[in-house]
Design a protein around this motif. Structure first.
Motif, PDB file in Angstrom:
ATOM      1  N   GLN A 234       0.823  -1.199   0.000  1.00 23.14           N
ATOM      2  CA  GLN A 234       0.000   0.000   0.000  1.00 23.14           C
ATOM      3  C   GLN A 234       0.864   1.260   0.000  1.00 23.14           C
ATOM      4  N   ASN A 235       0.496   2.203  -0.868  1.00 22.19           N
ATOM      5  CA  ASN A 235       1.172   3.503  -0.952  1.00 22.19           C
ATOM      6  C   ASN A 235       2.651   3.398  -1.335  1.00 22.19           C
ATOM      7  N   SER A 236       3.041   2.293  -1.915  1.00 19.82           N
ATOM      8  CA  SER A 236       4.435   2.134  -2.342  1.00 19.82           C
ATOM      9  C   SER A 236       4.623   2.651  -3.765  1.00 19.82           C
ATOM     10  N   LEU A 237       5.875   2.871  -4.139  1.00 18.05           N
ATOM     11  CA  LEU A 237       6.175   3.250  -5.516  1.00 18.05           C
ATOM     12  C   LEU A 237       5.800   2.130  -6.473  1.00 18.05           C
ATOM     13  N   THR A 238       5.985   0.885  -6.026  1.00 19.68           N
ATOM     14  CA  THR A 238       5.598  -0.258  -6.859  1.00 19.68           C
ATOM     15  C   THR A 238       4.100  -0.260  -7.110  1.00 19.68           C
ATOM     16  N   ALA A 239       3.300   0.062  -6.092  1.00 20.86           N
ATOM     17  CA  ALA A 239       1.845   0.086  -6.252  1.00 20.86           C
ATOM     18  C   ALA A 239       1.429   1.112  -7.307  1.00 20.86           C
ATOM     19  N   LEU A 240       2.121   2.237  -7.341  1.00 20.07           N
ATOM     20  CA  LEU A 240       1.856   3.240  -8.377  1.00 20.07           C
ATOM     21  C   LEU A 240       2.211   2.696  -9.754  1.00 20.07           C
ATOM     22  N   LYS A 241       3.381   2.099  -9.869  1.00 14.42           N
ATOM     23  CA  LYS A 241       3.816   1.578 -11.171  1.00 14.42           C
ATOM     24  C   LYS A 241       2.916   0.438 -11.646  1.00 14.42           C
TER      25      LYS A 241
ATOM     26  N   GLY B 118       7.778  19.575   8.265  1.00 12.84           N
ATOM     27  CA  GLY B 118       7.113  20.181   7.113  1.00 12.84           C
ATOM     28  C   GLY B 118       7.341  19.508   5.783  1.00 12.84           C
ATOM     29  N   ILE B 119       7.627  18.211   5.783  1.00  7.19           N
ATOM     30  CA  ILE B 119       7.839  17.472   4.535  1.00  7.19           C
ATOM     31  C   ILE B 119       6.620  16.581   4.262  1.00  7.19           C
ATOM     32  N   PRO B 120       5.974  16.704   3.097  1.00  3.02           N
ATOM     33  CA  PRO B 120       4.860  15.802   2.774  1.00  3.02           C
ATOM     34  C   PRO B 120       5.377  14.382   2.552  1.00  3.02           C
ATOM     35  N   VAL B 121       4.774  13.427   3.264  1.00  2.00           N
ATOM     36  CA  VAL B 121       5.169  12.028   3.155  1.00  2.00           C
ATOM     37  C   VAL B 121       3.935  11.192   2.833  1.00  2.00           C
ATOM     38  N   VAL B 122       4.190   9.992   2.287  1.00  5.27           N
ATOM     39  CA  VAL B 122       3.115   9.141   1.775  1.00  5.27           C
ATOM     40  C   VAL B 122       2.925   7.935   2.696  1.00  5.27           C
ATOM     41  N   PHE B 123       1.769   7.902   3.368  1.00  3.02           N
ATOM     42  CA  PHE B 123       1.436   6.765   4.234  1.00  3.02           C
ATOM     43  C   PHE B 123      -0.027   6.910   4.611  1.00  3.02           C
ATOM     44  N   HIS B 124      -0.686   5.788   4.942  1.00  2.32           N
ATOM     45  CA  HIS B 124      -2.109   5.880   5.262  1.00  2.32           C
ATOM     46  C   HIS B 124      -2.373   6.192   6.729  1.00  2.32           C
ATOM     47  N   ASP B 125      -1.814   5.409   7.623  1.00  2.00           N
ATOM     48  CA  ASP B 125      -2.129   5.549   9.042  1.00  2.00           C
ATOM     49  C   ASP B 125      -1.472   6.785   9.645  1.00  2.00           C
ATOM     50  N   ALA B 126      -2.030   7.223  10.771  1.00  5.41           N
ATOM     51  CA  ALA B 126      -1.475   8.389  11.460  1.00  5.41           C
ATOM     52  C   ALA B 126      -0.166   8.061  12.167  1.00  5.41           C
ATOM     53  N   ASN B 127       0.059   6.785  12.472  1.00  6.99           N
ATOM     54  CA  ASN B 127       1.263   6.348  13.184  1.00  6.99           C
ATOM     55  C   ASN B 127       2.015   5.304  12.370  1.00  6.99           C
ATOM     56  N   VAL B 128       3.320   5.212  12.602  1.00  4.86           N
ATOM     57  CA  VAL B 128       4.162   4.194  11.967  1.00  4.86           C
ATOM     58  C   VAL B 128       4.974   3.481  13.052  1.00  4.86           C
ATOM     59  N   MET B 129       5.435   2.285  12.756  1.00  2.00           N
ATOM     60  CA  MET B 129       6.289   1.525  13.667  1.00  2.00           C
ATOM     61  C   MET B 129       7.719   1.526  13.143  1.00  2.00           C
ATOM     62  N   LEU B 130       8.674   1.864  14.005  1.00  2.00           N
ATOM     63  CA  LEU B 130      10.082   1.839  13.642  1.00  2.00           C
ATOM     64  C   LEU B 130      10.889   1.354  14.841  1.00  2.00           C
ATOM     65  N   ASP B 131      11.597   0.265  14.657  1.00  2.00           N
ATOM     66  CA  ASP B 131      12.417  -0.323  15.727  1.00  2.00           C
ATOM     67  C   ASP B 131      11.612  -0.541  17.009  1.00  2.00           C
ATOM     68  N   GLY B 132      10.372  -1.007  16.829  1.00  2.00           N
ATOM     69  CA  GLY B 132       9.521  -1.294  17.973  1.00  2.00           C
ATOM     70  C   GLY B 132       8.862  -0.082  18.594  1.00  2.00           C
ATOM     71  N   LYS B 133       9.100   1.102  18.031  1.00  2.00           N
ATOM     72  CA  LYS B 133       8.507   2.328  18.566  1.00  2.00           C
ATOM     73  C   LYS B 133       7.329   2.770  17.700  1.00  2.00           C
TER      74      LYS B 133
ATOM     75  N   PRO C  75       7.899   6.485   1.370  1.00  6.41           N
ATOM     76  CA  PRO C  75       8.330   7.547   0.448  1.00  6.41           C
ATOM     77  C   PRO C  75       7.885   8.941   0.865  1.00  6.41           C
ATOM     78  N   THR C  76       8.663   9.917   0.500  1.00  2.39           N
ATOM     79  CA  THR C  76       8.204  11.302   0.542  1.00  2.39           C
ATOM     80  C   THR C  76       7.361  11.545  -0.713  1.00  2.39           C
ATOM     81  N   LEU C  77       6.587  12.615  -0.701  1.00  3.42           N
ATOM     82  CA  LEU C  77       5.828  12.953  -1.903  1.00  3.42           C
ATOM     83  C   LEU C  77       6.775  13.307  -3.047  1.00  3.42           C
ATOM     84  N   GLU C  78       7.911  13.912  -2.713  1.00  2.00           N
ATOM     85  CA  GLU C  78       8.884  14.264  -3.751  1.00  2.00           C
ATOM     86  C   GLU C  78       9.338  13.030  -4.515  1.00  2.00           C
ATOM     87  N   SER C  79       9.678  11.966  -3.799  1.00  2.00           N
ATOM     88  CA  SER C  79      10.112  10.746  -4.490  1.00  2.00           C
ATOM     89  C   SER C  79       8.952  10.108  -5.242  1.00  2.00           C
ATOM     90  N   TYR C  80       7.747  10.232  -4.700  1.00  5.02           N
ATOM     91  CA  TYR C  80       6.576   9.680  -5.378  1.00  5.02           C
ATOM     92  C   TYR C  80       6.327  10.397  -6.701  1.00  5.02           C
TER      93      TYR C  80
END
Length: 256
Positions: A38-45, A65-80, A104-109
């Motif tokens: 979901q929301n990956s560059l592969t999904a777009l392609k 202040g960087i637009p980023v691409v993800f659905h949920d309000a929270n993400v998991m990173l290293d158990g956090k 991804p950031t919106l820029e990379s998208y």
């Protein structure tokens, strides 16, 4: 001459039918396929490969202040468990999606989207805590799209009425849709929206809103339609777009 007249009527009917046929938007891209997420560059392609009308993504503003691409309000990173609005982009982009890609950031998208000529990008602005954040998000995203001359290939949706109105105000030519399902087609027409984009349950309760929208010159999108029964019902209602996690299944119904 009579044969030519009949043929002309038949051809005109076919053309009208083709123009009015429901089109497909891949929900969070075409992610239900190999090596996608979901929301990956592969999904777009992948959505571009099967030529859906649009590929939808979700946009948040990071703490810096960087637009980023993800659905949920929270993400998991290293158990956090990290809230996107409270986390800088250089941390967020370390998050791995289910297919191994980095968040991804919106820029990379947009870098990838520029080469995807068979689909449009449907950007969902996520509702933020404050109007200030939402306004900043719209300002930045519209500028990024404008700087790349992609205005005609990008459309916008949101549950936040503030985000919808702000987008229309900054770009009156943009195609902007409201998601919440609580406002009539006439109200959406009055604020300058391109149409309504409501959950399938809303149209089951208010099927007349499809025709009302069309009579007002508005488009109609419905989400998220995955079951065969709902797909057929929405096609029968003559909605303009179906947002789905099952784009190939919807295509099968349309090809019938």
């Amino acid at each position: 001459m009579r044969f030519k007249s009949i043929l002309s009527v038949v051809l005109l009917t076919v053309c009208i039918h083709l123009q009015a046929q429901t089109q497909i938007i891949a929900h969070r891209g075409f992610w239900k396929t190999e090596n996608s997420a979901q929301n990956s560059l592969t999904a777009l392609k992948k959505a571009n490969e099967i030529k859906t009308y649009g590929s939808e993504i979700d946009i948040w503003l990071s703490s810096d202040g960087i637009p980023v691409v993800f659905h949920d309000a929270n993400v998991m990173l290293d158990g956090k468990n990290l809230n996107i609005q409270d986390t800088p982009a250089d941390i967020l982009t370390q998050v791995k999606l289910s297919n191994g890609e980095n968040l991804p950031t919106l820029e990379s998208y947009l870098d990838t989207f520029e080469d995807c000529l068979e689909t449009k990008l449907i950007i969902e602005f996520k509702s933020h805590r404050t109007k200030y954040q939402e306004d900043e998000l719209v300002d930045k995203v519209l500028k990024m799209v404008r700087d790349r001359n992609l205005q005609n290939r990008v459309e916008y949706i949101s549950f936040s009425l503030n985000l919808v109105v702000k987008t229309i105000h900054l770009d009156p030519l943009a195609k902007v849709y409201y998601l919440s399902g609580n406002l009539s087609p006439a109200v959406m027409k009055s604020i300058g929206a391109a149409g309504i984009d409501y959950n399938v349950a809303v149209f089951k309760r208010n099927p007349q809103w499809v025709k009302e929208s069309h009579d007002l010159g508005l488009k109609v999108n419905v989400w998220t339609v995955n079951s065969p029964e709902d797909i057929q019902q929405m096609i029968d209602l003559n909605v303009d777009y179906i947002t789905t996690d099952e784009p190939l299944l919807v295509k099968e119904f349309l090809d019938r």
